[in-house]
Scaffold this active site. Structure first.
Site, PDB file in Angstrom:
ATOM      1  N   ASP A  37      10.555   7.481  20.997  1.00  0.00           N
ATOM      2  CA  ASP A  37       9.892   8.350  20.073  1.00  0.00           C
ATOM      3  C   ASP A  37      10.980   9.689  19.773  1.00  0.00           C
ATOM      4  O   ASP A  37      10.607  10.893  19.159  1.00  0.00           O
ATOM      5  CB  ASP A  37       8.718   8.953  20.855  1.00  0.00           C
ATOM      6  N   GLU A  39      12.598  11.629  22.002  1.00  0.00           N
ATOM      7  CA  GLU A  39      12.486  12.534  22.896  1.00  0.00           C
ATOM      8  C   GLU A  39      13.717  12.253  24.025  1.00  0.00           C
ATOM      9  O   GLU A  39      14.032  11.069  24.044  1.00  0.00           O
ATOM     10  CB  GLU A  39      11.123  12.658  23.971  1.00  0.00           C
ATOM     11  N   ARG A  94      23.049  32.454  10.804  1.00  0.00           N
ATOM     12  CA  ARG A  94      23.124  32.965   9.581  1.00  0.00           C
ATOM     13  C   ARG A  94      21.788  33.934   9.261  1.00  0.00           C
ATOM     14  O   ARG A  94      21.735  34.526   8.418  1.00  0.00           O
ATOM     15  CB  ARG A  94      23.442  32.026   8.372  1.00  0.00           C
ATOM     16  N   LYS A 187      31.692  37.446  -2.915  1.00  0.00           N
ATOM     17  CA  LYS A 187      30.866  36.546  -3.231  1.00  0.00           C
ATOM     18  C   LYS A 187      29.460  36.771  -3.263  1.00  0.00           C
ATOM     19  O   LYS A 187      28.854  37.810  -2.636  1.00  0.00           O
ATOM     20  CB  LYS A 187      31.203  35.430  -2.109  1.00  0.00           C
ATOM     21  N   ARG A 189      25.679  34.953  -3.286  1.00  0.00           N
ATOM     22  CA  ARG A 189      25.175  33.348  -3.066  1.00  0.00           C
ATOM     23  C   ARG A 189      23.876  33.532  -4.322  1.00  0.00           C
ATOM     24  O   ARG A 189      22.869  34.392  -4.115  1.00  0.00           O
ATOM     25  CB  ARG A 189      24.562  33.491  -1.597  1.00  0.00           C
ATOM     26  N   ASP A 213      37.274  31.080   6.875  1.00  0.00           N
ATOM     27  CA  ASP A 213      36.124  31.393   7.028  1.00  0.00           C
ATOM     28  C   ASP A 213      35.321  30.938   8.177  1.00  0.00           C
ATOM     29  O   ASP A 213      35.973  30.321   8.912  1.00  0.00           O
ATOM     30  CB  ASP A 213      35.260  30.691   5.839  1.00  0.00           C
ATOM     31  N   SER A 217      29.636  24.907   5.041  1.00  0.00           N
ATOM     32  CA  SER A 217      28.314  23.972   5.244  1.00  0.00           C
ATOM     33  C   SER A 217      28.378  22.954   3.904  1.00  0.00           C
ATOM     34  O   SER A 217      28.750  21.861   4.135  1.00  0.00           O
ATOM     35  CB  SER A 217      27.037  25.029   5.011  1.00  0.00           C
ATOM     36  N   THR A 221      31.380  27.773  -0.942  1.00  0.00           N
ATOM     37  CA  THR A 221      31.880  28.866  -0.963  1.00  0.00           C
ATOM     38  C   THR A 221      33.541  28.618  -1.143  1.00  0.00           C
ATOM     39  O   THR A 221      34.416  29.334  -1.922  1.00  0.00           O
ATOM     40  CB  THR A 221      31.671  29.602   0.391  1.00  0.00           C
TER      41      THR A 221
HETATM   42  C1  R5P Z   1      28.290  32.883   4.896  1.00  0.00           C
HETATM   43  O1  R5P Z   1      28.089  34.117   4.984  1.00  0.00           O
HETATM   44  C2  R5P Z   1      29.202  32.071   5.754  1.00  0.00           C
HETATM   45  O2  R5P Z   1      30.314  32.981   6.238  1.00  0.00           O
HETATM   46  C3  R5P Z   1      29.806  31.118   5.103  1.00  0.00           C
HETATM   47  O3  R5P Z   1      30.796  31.549   3.754  1.00  0.00           O
HETATM   48  C4  R5P Z   1      28.996  29.977   4.272  1.00  0.00           C
HETATM   49  O4  R5P Z   1      27.899  29.829   5.408  1.00  0.00           O
HETATM   50  C5  R5P Z   1      29.416  28.898   3.797  1.00  0.00           C
HETATM   51  O5  R5P Z   1      28.579  28.021   3.211  1.00  0.00           O
HETATM   52  P1  R5P Z   1      28.650  26.848   2.192  1.00  0.00           P
HETATM   53  O6  R5P Z   1      29.920  25.822   2.661  1.00  0.00           O
HETATM   54  O7  R5P Z   1      27.697  26.240   1.924  1.00  0.00           O
HETATM   55  O8  R5P Z   1      29.047  27.655   0.861  1.00  0.00           O
END
Ligand code: R5P
Length: 288
Positions: A37, A39, A94, A187, A189, A213, A217, A221
């Protein structure tokens, strides 16, 4: 002084192993199983009574947090004298403040949970320094930027670029180690995977630029920054970060935007973990 017992969860086997090597020991045996399941089951295979214990486990994805809590309980219930919890990548970091009314400060909630059975917490390159106070116990946030910079040393980097102001300190630290210039972009977002960057004239024609950085993710960025650099004639663009989440398609997105090389540390273990953050963790362990 004898080396601590090091327990590495399934998210941090590689980093845990590297840390054990640095401290001149080996990993303590742990059995982790997943029931049908979903766990988890955790059993520590060595006696931890009276021992100084270091537990290493990144808390991403979510079930790795549960595993960490079970490992902490194992050490606590067996009578470890001190439990140091190393969270190489601290997920939810974050959401470190309430940006809108009614938002939960997730980084604080999870810190309180992690600190319940920890005498000390170490987390590498925390997204923001103030997160450390959320743990409410001794907490350290060593940086893996020196290790990242070492990896960049033979790449002929001319400029280290922060993709936003939040990454400026890290870019500056890397640039100082390499003895080169640094700069940053602005930047904004727009959504989870869309960012905008103010155009900025950079003197990068024919040069090698390393974008540094804390987290990659979706790769949005870095891709947006790399596009600006290539349009302005940069010869090579290297993307480096501490925590490489590299969500589906992120690597390709960055390469399509002109990144020639992408790497991260093993705070999140994967194919692009070209540098170990173990030395950064070891530096923090030596503090106390
Ligand atoms: C944001 O404040 C972080 O420092 C990274 O710049 C951010 O998490 C990068 O995310 P992604 O790759 O989705 O643009």
């Amino acid at each position: 002084m004898s080396a601590p017992k090091i327990l590495a969860g399934t998210a941090s086997q590689r980093l845990g192993g590297e840390l054990a090597k640095i401290l001149g020991t080996s990993l303590t045996g742990v059995e982790v199983k997943t029931f049908p399941d979903g766990e988890l089951y955790v059993r520590v295979l060595e006696d931890l009574r009276g021992k100084d214990v270091v537990i290493v486990q990144t808390t991403y994805p979510n079930d790795k947090l549960v595993e960490l809590l079970l490992l902490q309980e194992a050490a606590h219930s067996q009578g470890a004298t001190r439990i140091t919890t190393v969270v190489p990548y601290y997920a939810y970091s974050r959401q470190d403040r309430a940006f809108l009314d009614g938002e939960v400060i997730s980084a604080k909630v999870l810190a309180e949970v992690v600190a319940m059975k920890a005498d000390r917490v170490i987390t590498v390159d925390p997204h923001k320094e103030h997160i450390l106070a959320f743990f409410g116990v001794e907490a350290h946030g060593p940086s893996a930027v020196p290790e990242i910079a070492e990896r960049l040393r033979d790449r002929g980097v001319d400029l280290v670029l922060a993709p936003d102001k939040g990454a400026l300190d890290r870019a500056e630290a890397a640039a100082k180690i390499l003895g080169v210039a640094f700069d940053h972009l602005e930047k904004k977002r727009i959504s989870g995977d869309v960012v905008e960057m103010k155009p900025k004239t950079l003197s990068v024609r024919g040069k090698t630029v390393a974008i540094v950085d804390d987290i990659i993710s979706t790769g949005g960025t870095i891709a947006t920054a790399a596009t600006q650099l290539k349009v302005q004639g940069a010869d090579r663009v290297i993307a480096a970060c501490t925590h490489g989440l590299f969500l589906s398609g992120a690597e390709q997105r960055m390469r399509n935007a002109g990144c020639d090389e992408v790497f991260a540390t093993d705070s999140i273990e994967g194919g692009l973990s070209g540098v170990s953050a173990a030395a950064a963790v070891a530096r923090a362990l030596r503090i106390g």
